[in-house]
Motif scaffolding. Structure first.
Motif, mmCIF file in Angstrom:
data_model
loop_
_atom_site.group_PDB
_atom_site.id
_atom_site.type_symbol
_atom_site.label_atom_id
_atom_site.label_comp_id
_atom_site.label_asym_id
_atom_site.label_seq_id
_atom_site.Cartn_x
_atom_site.Cartn_y
_atom_site.Cartn_z
ATOM 1 N N LYS A 92 -14.638 -15.913 -4.608
ATOM 2 C CA LYS A 92 -13.731 -14.854 -4.175
ATOM 3 C C LYS A 92 -12.404 -15.471 -3.759
ATOM 4 N N SER A 94 -9.033 -14.529 -1.811
ATOM 5 C CA SER A 94 -8.308 -13.564 -0.966
ATOM 6 C C SER A 94 -7.285 -14.322 -0.124
ATOM 7 N N ASN A 96 -4.514 -15.423 2.381
ATOM 8 C CA ASN A 96 -4.058 -14.833 3.645
ATOM 9 C C ASN A 96 -2.564 -14.527 3.595
ATOM 10 N N ASP A 98 1.019 -13.276 1.593
ATOM 11 C CA ASP A 98 1.520 -12.382 0.552
ATOM 12 C C ASP A 98 2.307 -13.227 -0.443
ATOM 13 N N ASN A 225 -13.521 -21.930 -0.863
ATOM 14 C CA ASN A 225 -12.886 -20.661 -0.478
ATOM 15 C C ASN A 225 -11.559 -20.858 0.239
ATOM 16 N N LYS A 283 -2.015 -8.701 -7.456
ATOM 17 C CA LYS A 283 -3.188 -9.286 -6.786
ATOM 18 C C LYS A 283 -4.383 -9.400 -7.732
ATOM 19 N N TYR A 285 -6.404 -11.685 -8.639
ATOM 20 C CA TYR A 285 -7.046 -12.976 -8.398
ATOM 21 C C TYR A 285 -8.505 -12.898 -8.838
ATOM 22 N N ASN A 286 -8.731 -12.852 -10.139
ATOM 23 C CA ASN A 286 -10.090 -12.680 -10.643
ATOM 24 C C ASN A 286 -10.300 -13.481 -11.923
#
Length: 306
Positions: A92, A94, A96, A98, A225, A283, A285-286
């Motif tokens: 994953k 994500s 923190n 922007d 992560n 976004k 991010y995959n």
């Protein structure tokens, strides 16, 4: 023998990356610096050392094409291969931070400045000094945009020791840079054994080899992560390559740049930089974004080999 050297050098890269990540996190914790800023500064500059070594050596020998091509190629590999691999291996992502609002412009701005400076067909000492000023501006921007984030509690319990941290950090960078250097040489020898041309070796292995530190550190960060450090390392390395590497190389010796002859490669570097902006804006991010980046890399390689 080359196969053994390649395996040992890759092992050095992996362990060196581990040292750099651990000690960088300790510095971040001690000074309340975000993982992204550490990745975009300390780690990014360190992993750009192979590009610096190759481009400066090429510049001193009057081989400006190699110096510039190394930076362009590394930019393509850093975004398409390294970022693509990060998206594929991370469970994953994500961040923190922007990334679109704060950092996406820095993935495009240096290459645009490079194109404007190279319109006259060369990069001279004045251009090099301006590049270094741009790097200084980037560092000031990062310091001012720093935001404190949560860091591993177990790491926070450890006592911070400057001597030990700097020593392990230095060992990590030596392993990473040295490992990359030996990996390039051994891979080149292996390639020649299989009859691969010198031109293909120079075009792909040098750019890929000097991107190995970014690849190793970013993937290991993603697996832990630590997306901010991984992506910060990629963006920061690209900025360092254009500003610091080309800056110093053009101060050492005038670099001749043929924008027409290298139109495809420069355009490819610009396109993958645009893709990074698009990914951060939406976004994405995959794994789908990772596959898209790797497909672009495959198309670039296919076109270059055609």
């Amino acid at each position: 023998m080359d196969f053994l050297i390649f395996i040992v050098s890759m092992t050095a890269l992996i362990y060196g990356a581990e040292f750099i990540i651990q000690q960088s996190e300790k510095i971040a914790l001690h000074y309340n610096i975000s993982h992204f800023v550490i990745g975009a500064t300390l780690v990014a500059v360190g992993t750009s050392l192979p590009e610096m070594a190759v481009s400066m050596s090429a510049s001193l020998k009057g081989s400006g094409d190699i110096a510039v091509a190394n930076v362009i190629g590394s930019t393509i590999f850093n975004i398409s291969l390294v970022l693509g691999a990060v998206f594929l291996v991370a469970k994953k992502i994500s961040p923190n931070r922007d990334l679109f609002a704060k950092d996406s412009a820095w993935s495009l701005f240096p290459i645009l400045v490079f194109i404007l400076m190279a319109i006259d067909g060369k990069l001279n000492a004045v251009d090099g000094i301006l590049f270094l000023f741009l790097m200084g501006g980037y560092l000031i921007f990062l310091i001012n945009s720093n935001q404190v984030e949560e860091i591993d509690e177990e790491l926070a319990k450890e006592k911070f020791e400057w001597i030990k941290t700097l020593l392990l950090l230095a060992v990590g960078f030596i392993f990473v840079v040295g490992g990359a250097d030996f990996a390039i040489d051994s891979a080149s020898n292996i390639a020649r054994t299989f009859g691969i041309s010198e031109w293909v070796i120079g075009l792909f292995l040098i750019a890929f080899g000097t991107s190995l530190p970014e690849l190793t550190i970013s993937i290991k960060s993603a697996m832990k992560n630590n997306a901010d450090l991984a992506i910060g390392n990629i963006i920061g390395s690209n900025v360092a390559n254009f500003t610091m590497v080309l800056g110093v190389s053009s101060i050492v010796n005038v670099l001749n740049v043929d924008l027409t002859k290298n139109f495809f490669d420069i355009t490819a570097a610009f396109i993958v930089s645009l893709m990074l902006v698009f990914i951060t804006a939406n976004k994405l991010y995959n794994k789908s974004a990772g596959i898209a980046l790797l497909v672009v890399l495959a198309l670039v390689i296919q076109n270059s080999l055609a």
